[in-house]
Enzyme design. Structure first.
Site, PDB file in Angstrom:
ATOM      1  N   ASP A  50       3.880  -1.713   1.870  1.00  0.00           N
ATOM      2  CA  ASP A  50       3.109  -1.226   0.727  1.00  0.00           C
ATOM      3  C   ASP A  50       3.898  -0.231  -0.119  1.00  0.00           C
ATOM      4  OD1 ASP A  50      -0.183  -1.184   2.337  1.00  0.00           O
ATOM      5  OD2 ASP A  50       1.295  -2.747   2.000  1.00  0.00           O
TER       6      ASP A  50
ATOM      7  N   LEU B 255     -10.232   7.632  -5.377  1.00  0.00           N
ATOM      8  CA  LEU B 255     -10.242   9.053  -5.046  1.00  0.00           C
ATOM      9  C   LEU B 255      -8.934   9.716  -5.431  1.00  0.00           C
ATOM     10  CD1 LEU B 255     -11.732   8.958  -1.427  1.00  0.00           C
ATOM     11  CD2 LEU B 255     -12.842   9.912  -3.446  1.00  0.00           C
TER      12      LEU B 255
ATOM     13  N   GLU C 129     -15.354  13.021   6.088  1.00  0.00           N
ATOM     14  CA  GLU C 129     -15.442  11.745   6.805  1.00  0.00           C
ATOM     15  C   GLU C 129     -14.037  11.175   6.975  1.00  0.00           C
ATOM     16  OE1 GLU C 129     -17.739   9.304   4.158  1.00  0.00           O
ATOM     17  OE2 GLU C 129     -19.236  10.880   3.899  1.00  0.00           O
TER      18      GLU C 129
ATOM     19  N   LYS D  98     -11.109   8.805   6.673  1.00  0.00           N
ATOM     20  CA  LYS D  98     -10.868   7.791   5.649  1.00  0.00           C
ATOM     21  C   LYS D  98     -10.286   6.557   6.338  1.00  0.00           C
ATOM     22  CE  LYS D  98      -8.816   7.237   1.071  1.00  0.00           C
ATOM     23  NZ  LYS D  98      -7.978   6.066   1.294  1.00  0.00           N
TER      24      LYS D  98
ATOM     25  N   ARG E 142     -14.263  -4.731  -3.789  1.00  0.00           N
ATOM     26  CA  ARG E 142     -14.131  -3.737  -4.841  1.00  0.00           C
ATOM     27  C   ARG E 142     -13.485  -4.350  -6.093  1.00  0.00           C
ATOM     28  NH1 ARG E 142     -10.157  -0.231  -6.499  1.00  0.00           N
ATOM     29  NH2 ARG E 142     -10.893   1.753  -7.336  1.00  0.00           N
TER      30      ARG E 142
ATOM     31  N   CYS F 279      24.068 -19.144  17.532  1.00  0.00           N
ATOM     32  CA  CYS F 279      23.060 -18.462  18.340  1.00  0.00           C
ATOM     33  C   CYS F 279      23.714 -17.344  19.154  1.00  0.00           C
ATOM     34  CB  CYS F 279      22.392 -19.478  19.259  1.00  0.00           C
ATOM     35  SG  CYS F 279      21.306 -18.728  20.480  1.00  0.00           S
TER      36      CYS F 279
ATOM     37  N   CYS G 226      23.494 -18.819  23.074  1.00  0.00           N
ATOM     38  CA  CYS G 226      24.171 -20.032  23.565  1.00  0.00           C
ATOM     39  C   CYS G 226      25.374 -20.386  22.697  1.00  0.00           C
ATOM     40  CB  CYS G 226      23.193 -21.205  23.622  1.00  0.00           C
ATOM     41  SG  CYS G 226      22.687 -21.802  21.999  1.00  0.00           S
TER      42      CYS G 226
ATOM     43  N   CYS H 213      19.131 -24.053  24.989  1.00  0.00           N
ATOM     44  CA  CYS H 213      19.476 -22.639  24.832  1.00  0.00           C
ATOM     45  C   CYS H 213      18.768 -21.802  25.905  1.00  0.00           C
ATOM     46  CB  CYS H 213      19.077 -22.150  23.443  1.00  0.00           C
ATOM     47  SG  CYS H 213      19.300 -20.376  23.241  1.00  0.00           S
TER      48      CYS H 213
HETATM   49  S1  IVH Z   1     -15.809   7.429  -0.829  1.00  0.00           S
HETATM   50  C1  IVH Z   1     -16.147   7.782  -5.119  1.00  0.00           C
HETATM   51  N1  IVH Z   1     -15.624   7.560   1.780  1.00  0.00           N
HETATM   52  O1  IVH Z   1     -10.941   5.136   0.193  1.00  0.00           O
HETATM   53  C2  IVH Z   1     -16.103   7.578  -3.697  1.00  0.00           C
HETATM   54  N2  IVH Z   1     -14.073   6.203   0.588  1.00  0.00           N
HETATM   55  O2  IVH Z   1      -9.364   5.820  -2.447  1.00  0.00           O
HETATM   56  C3  IVH Z   1     -15.029   6.671  -3.266  1.00  0.00           C
HETATM   57  N3  IVH Z   1     -12.484   5.003   2.001  1.00  0.00           N
HETATM   58  O3  IVH Z   1     -11.856   2.683  -2.114  1.00  0.00           O
HETATM   59  C4  IVH Z   1     -15.194   6.214  -1.911  1.00  0.00           C
HETATM   60  N4  IVH Z   1     -13.241   5.747   3.940  1.00  0.00           N
HETATM   61  O4  IVH Z   1     -11.850   2.088   0.350  1.00  0.00           O
HETATM   62  C5  IVH Z   1     -15.122   7.048   0.645  1.00  0.00           C
HETATM   63  N5  IVH Z   1     -15.572   7.724   4.086  1.00  0.00           N
HETATM   64  C6  IVH Z   1     -15.082   7.214   2.958  1.00  0.00           C
HETATM   65  C7  IVH Z   1     -13.993   6.310   2.959  1.00  0.00           C
HETATM   66  C8  IVH Z   1     -13.516   5.836   1.734  1.00  0.00           C
HETATM   67  C9  IVH Z   1     -12.353   4.961   3.346  1.00  0.00           C
HETATM   68  C10 IVH Z   1     -11.634   4.275   1.046  1.00  0.00           C
HETATM   69  C11 IVH Z   1     -12.380   3.344   0.137  1.00  0.00           C
HETATM   70  C12 IVH Z   1     -12.056   3.770  -1.267  1.00  0.00           C
HETATM   71  C13 IVH Z   1     -10.799   4.544  -1.072  1.00  0.00           C
HETATM   72  C14 IVH Z   1     -10.681   5.607  -2.115  1.00  0.00           C
END
Ligand code: IVH
Length: 690
Positions: free
Chosen positions: A40, A90, A120, A122, A143, A420, A423, A443
């Site tokens: 990525d 975010l 929370e 992520k 999304r 190889c 072998c 092999c």
């Molecule tokens: S809140 C406006 N809560 O993070 C609120 N996102 O970069 C946006 N994600 O697209 C989402 N855990 O795929 C929220 N507990 C969580 C999350 C969470 C994972 C991911 C989600 C979002 C990306 C934001």
């Protein structure tokens, strides 16, 4: 002094075109084929290069540039749907100070520092939106670009943790007629390892990480494929992006409501009254993340109170009221000592990195995969480079790429050996795949891997016959071809005892294990032979359909391809294997050694004729073995796991996984009574109870 604007030259134009072509190529690999070729971070670099170039030369921007699409173009076969409210992304912070700065900024806007935060984990998966009407799931969408996503309802319905119907009575709040729940679909580490285990057994290319695998699984046009992937889900939002229409006044209440309504929420979420506590919580996950059964890449920090969220609003695509505290990725920089090449069971040559050992996420890493020749070239990784190495969960560490700025001398480019490494016979590059193969059927490297595979748990399950012993016996020429396994004992006992570290005890045990393996059911033998594309499930489908090696050998390509779950590629592979003289000899020799080549013949015309029954859980009327014997006696076949070919699952207490799978596949599940009733309906009378 401002730099003089550069003119758009032909060279710059072609640079932009080149970047676009590469990004399009990788978009296709990633989004459509689910087979990314680069990490990525590498992709991000390409993308950013194009963004920068287009920013400098706006005249270069074309409507079809990848930068004009954002991401997630709806793929063919899915309908595109508009989100009621945009699905936001975010902003990021990378440490406590940046989190503090975010807090200060928003405190100024709402004129107070006294507000609660919800933190929370992520989850590293994919954001989706679920629509419930009158408590029923009517739509699930990806999304997409944030405004429009793909309607993947049939696929999301297969995710077991997504309820098809909410438990609205349990919430104590009036049921909203229309409700949107957002959350993350992800693949647990265990499921990821399981899928890769199956792929390895079938000689297929391994998935790179859980996130990409989850993405690919959601994009399947056939929902039963999605069902087999073991995806999972956490809900983190209800109502719209700012909480409006949510049956709650705060994020914390919303999470409680969602949980009460029967949706999974993350148990590690916490509410804090002060920023300090929240910051401490965020930082604590750097060490704790590996304890979780799924991957996280940070902690989402949200202002709890919905009315404050509304006051804060959004900037661009990011809400002001939330931010992502990103955890340091589990990466390290170290010296690439050299690039070695290993030979797999199917002869594929795989380059791997031998590293100056380095600790990443608490584990010492001395080797990392380089996937294939093309990737080494694409990333321009060379012996002697300083490279970035990443460890994600239990996945094999991978080399992300070299740090080019540290390359001070000319380093030699990597090229695959022409012969190889084991072998020394010439190798061939298959133009259709990114694979170079050793095509020598004798092999020893391939043979050792084949023997190991044959004896493995997923194959003939010969305990104690692992990688080392296989390697050794091939090297010492005790095994020159697979069937020699059955000529080791007792015949060559004396010679074996002469090997260091091999004693009577070990040989006694091996002899018993090897003898026992002769009695394994056909499906195990088929999986053990190492036929390309034939893992446990395909082997089972073949065994249940044909019942004997002889019937399978007599089948035409067309007959093979018609079996549920076996396409033309697999059919060709199976047919090719069985009609190869060498393999035919293998099979004859295995049969001569006493390896069973057919499953017990079922009674034709019995009440279970043509049925494939899987028995699971604890039964009371019969033991599991008795129940299975009964199935065979009545003309049915006994399956080891639930597949598309299974016609009934007979489940006692427990047996949760097989039950889940049956439900996902729509296979009828019977309890003991139901099973007995079915048999009676078909004219079988149970013997009087003893
Ligand atoms: S809140 C406006 N809560 O993070 C609120 N996102 O970069 C946006 N994600 O697209 C989402 N855990 O795929 C929220 N507990 C969580 C999350 C969470 C994972 C991911 C989600 C979002 C990306 C934001």
């Amino acid at each position: 002094m401002a730099a003089k604007p550069r003119r758009v030259t032909a060279a710059i134009r072609s640079q932009a075109e080149d970047l676009r072509a590469r990004i399009r190529h990788h978009d296709h690999r990633y989004h459509v084929l689910n087979q990314p070729e680069i990490a990525d971070a590498e992709y991000d670099r390409l993308f950013r290069a194009l963004v920068d170039l287009e920013a400098e030369f706006p005249a270069l921007v074309t409507p079809d540039s990848p930068t004009q699409r954002v991401s997630g173009e709806p793929s063919e076969g899915f309908e595109s749907v508009e989100h009621r409210q945009p699905m936001l992304s975010l902003s990021n912070v990378f440490d406590g100070d940046e989190l503090r700065a975010w807090h200060e900024r928003i405190s100024r806007l709402i004129d107070t520092t006294d507000f609660a935060l919800v933190c929370e984990p992520k989850i590293d998966g994919l954001a989706i939106a679920l629509t419930y009407e009158q408590g029923r799931l009517v739509r699930g969408a990806t999304r997409g670009d944030g405004l429009r996503g793909d309607d993947i309802t049939p696929n999301l319905r297969t995710v077991r943790s997504i309820p098809l119907r909410l438990r609205l009575d349990e919430t104590g709040a009036p049921a909203p007629p229309l409700l949107e729940v957002r959350g993350e679909v992800y693949l647990s580490r265990v499921e990821f390892d399981r899928l890769n285990g199956e792929r390895a057994a079938a000689g297929e290319q391994l998935y790179m990480n859980p996130r990409n695998t989850a993405a690919g699984s959601l994009r399947q046009l056939d929902p039963s494929v999605t069902a087999s992937r073991g995806l999972d889900f956490f809900a983190y939002q209800v109502g719209w992006a700012d909480g409006s229409a949510a049956p709650a006044a705060s994020q914390w209440e919303a999470l409680a409501w969602v949980a009460a309504a029967g949706l999974p929420t993350n148990s590690h979420a916490e509410r804090f009254d002060s920023l300090d506590e929240a910051a401490g919580f965020c930082a604590s996950w750097a060490d704790r993340r590996s304890e979780l059964p799924y991957e996280i890449d940070g902690v989402v920090v949200k202002v709890d109170d919905f009315s404050l969220q509304r006051q804060l609003g959004t900037v661009g695509r990011d809400p002001r009221w939330a931010t992502a505290y990103k955890l340091p990725s589990e990466q390290a920089v170290t010296r690439l000592e050299r690039i070695d090449v290993s030979v797999g069971r199917t002869g594929v040559l795989t380059p791997f990195a031998v590293l100056d050992p380095v600790v990443i996420g608490g584990v010492l890493v001395g080797m990392a995969t380089l996937h294939n020749e093309d990737q080494v070239r694409e990333k321009d990784i060379r012996k002697g480079d300083d490279v970035i190495v990443q460890r994600a969960g239990d996945v094999i560490p991978q080399v992300i790429g070299p740090i080019l700025s540290r390359r001070t001398t000319d380093l030699e480019e990597f090229s695959m050996p022409k012969s190889c490494p084991r072998c020394e016979e010439p190798v061939e590059r298959d133009p259709a795949e990114a694979a170079t193969r050793c095509i020598n059927p004798d092999c020893p490297a391939q043979l050792a891997k084949l023997v190991q595979h044959y004896a493995s748990r997923g194959g003939m399950d010969i305990e104690g016959f692992g990688e080392q012993l296989s390697e050794r016996l091939v090297k010492e020429k005790f095994i020159k071809s697979l069937p020699d396994l059955y000529r080791l004992l007792p015949r060559r006992r004396k010679a074996l005892l002469a090997l260091e570290g091999i004693g009577d005890l070990l040989l006694d045990k091996l002899e018993k294990e090897i003898n026992d393996s002769k009695e394994r059911p056909l499906r195990r033998l088929l999986a053990a032979l190492g036929i390309r594309h034939v893992g446990g499930e395909t082997a089972e489908a073949l065994a249940t359909h044909f019942g004997s090696m002889k019937a399978l050998q007599e089948a035409s390509r067309e007959e093979l391809a018609e079996i549920d779950g076996i396409g033309s590629v697999v059919a060709e592979s199976v047919y090719g294997y069985l009609h190869d003289r060498r393999h035919d000899r293998y099979i004859k020799r295995l049969a001569a050694a006493g390896v069973r080549m057919e499953d017990e013949r079922a009674a034709i015309g019995g009440p279970l004729d043509g049925e494939v029954v899987v028995v699971t859980g604890a039964l009371t009327r019969w033991s599991r073995n008795e129940a299975e014997a009964l199935v065979k006696q009545l003309g049915g076949r006994v399956g080891g796991s639930v597949t598309k070919n299974t016609t009934y699952l007979v489940a006692g207490d427990g047996g949760g996984q097989k039950r889940d799978r049956s439900e996902a596949l729509g296979t009828p599940v019977l309890d003991e009574e139901g099973f007995a009733a079915l048999l009676e309906e078909r004219g079988w009378t149970p013997p009087p109870v003893r």
